[in-house]
Design a protein around this motif. Structure first.
Motif, PDB file in Angstrom:
ATOM      1  N   GLY A  94     -17.718  59.042 111.029  1.00 27.42           N
ATOM      2  CA  GLY A  94     -18.525  58.013 111.259  1.00 27.42           C
ATOM      3  C   GLY A  94     -19.211  57.781 112.768  1.00 27.42           C
ATOM      4  N   VAL A  95     -19.197  56.844 113.044  1.00 21.07           N
ATOM      5  CA  VAL A  95     -19.561  56.620 114.365  1.00 21.07           C
ATOM      6  C   VAL A  95     -18.331  56.355 115.304  1.00 21.07           C
ATOM      7  N   LEU A  96     -16.970  56.133 114.954  1.00 16.97           N
ATOM      8  CA  LEU A  96     -15.920  55.957 115.731  1.00 16.97           C
ATOM      9  C   LEU A  96     -15.834  56.955 116.927  1.00 16.97           C
ATOM     10  N   PRO A  97     -15.937  58.178 116.967  1.00 14.04           N
ATOM     11  CA  PRO A  97     -16.022  58.974 117.986  1.00 14.04           C
ATOM     12  C   PRO A  97     -16.992  58.631 119.138  1.00 14.04           C
ATOM     13  N   LEU A  98     -17.778  57.856 118.852  1.00 18.96           N
ATOM     14  CA  LEU A  98     -18.617  57.329 119.975  1.00 18.96           C
ATOM     15  C   LEU A  98     -18.005  56.120 120.790  1.00 18.96           C
ATOM     16  N   PHE A  99     -17.136  55.337 120.157  1.00 18.80           N
ATOM     17  CA  PHE A  99     -16.477  54.586 121.011  1.00 18.80           C
ATOM     18  C   PHE A  99     -16.337  54.576 122.364  1.00 18.80           C
ATOM     19  N   TYR A 100     -15.531  55.716 122.667  1.00 16.25           N
ATOM     20  CA  TYR A 100     -15.538  55.965 124.090  1.00 16.25           C
ATOM     21  C   TYR A 100     -16.784  55.941 124.987  1.00 16.25           C
ATOM     22  N   ALA A 101     -17.636  56.568 124.460  1.00 16.86           N
ATOM     23  CA  ALA A 101     -19.107  56.888 125.108  1.00 16.86           C
ATOM     24  C   ALA A 101     -19.720  55.575 125.502  1.00 16.86           C
ATOM     25  N   ILE A 102     -19.778  54.550 124.328  1.00 14.27           N
ATOM     26  CA  ILE A 102     -20.306  53.294 124.540  1.00 14.27           C
ATOM     27  C   ILE A 102     -19.349  52.686 125.485  1.00 14.27           C
ATOM     28  N   PHE A 103     -18.175  52.682 125.459  1.00 11.42           N
ATOM     29  CA  PHE A 103     -17.281  51.819 126.225  1.00 11.42           C
ATOM     30  C   PHE A 103     -17.723  52.360 127.753  1.00 11.42           C
ATOM     31  N   LEU A 104     -17.352  53.406 127.942  1.00 10.69           N
ATOM     32  CA  LEU A 104     -17.655  54.122 129.364  1.00 10.69           C
ATOM     33  C   LEU A 104     -19.108  53.806 129.778  1.00 10.69           C
TER      34      LEU A 104
END
Length: 143
Positions: A94-104
């Motif tokens: 899903g989109v979970l791998p994008l969490f860090y990019a969004i957070f950063l």
């Protein structure tokens, strides 16, 4: 996509080392083959040992990577984070791998705002002059 991420890391290192080299040479060097464009800024700071306010100087680099945007190195960090996050996106993850990019992204945009306030307070008119030369915060022609 992985190569784009690696490029982001390498470009970030290059930008940081460019500024470090410039400061080590006290501006007496070349940046991208040319004499550097910079502002010699003075500021006051409290000497904690003596309790007295002292005047210091700092060089604000306004060329090379640091002439593209005031926090252009953040774009390189975000490029790496987003590319690696996109590598992990798929039907199972899903989109979970994008969490860090969004957070950063949120973190660095906020940090750029805080850095601007800090630099305006520290350098005053010198930083305003720097902002006129280097017009963008992170992304040239956008922000």
């Amino acid at each position: 996509i992985f190569a784009v991420g690696v490029a982001g890391v390498l470009l970030n290192y290059w930008a940081d080392s460019q500024r470090m080299y410039f400061r080590e040479k006290d501006g007496k060097c070349t940046i991208w083959g040319k004499a550097p464009k910079y502002i010699k800024a003075s500021y006051e700071a409290l000497n904690r040992e003596t309790g007295k306010v002292e005047t210091h100087e700092s060089l604000l680099l306004a060329c090379g990577w640091w002439g593209v945007a005031r926090h252009f190195q953040y774009l390189f960090e975000l490029t790496a984070a987003w590319s690696w996050g996109l590598l992990g996106v798929g039907t199972q993850n899903g989109v979970l791998p994008l969490f860090y990019a969004i957070f950063l992204t949120i973190l660095l945009v906020d940090r750029a705002k805080r850095d601007e306030k800090k630099c305006l307070k520290k350098y005053g008119e010198f930083y305003k002059e720097y902002m006129k030369i280097v017009k963008y915060k992170i992304i040239p022609f956008v922000y």
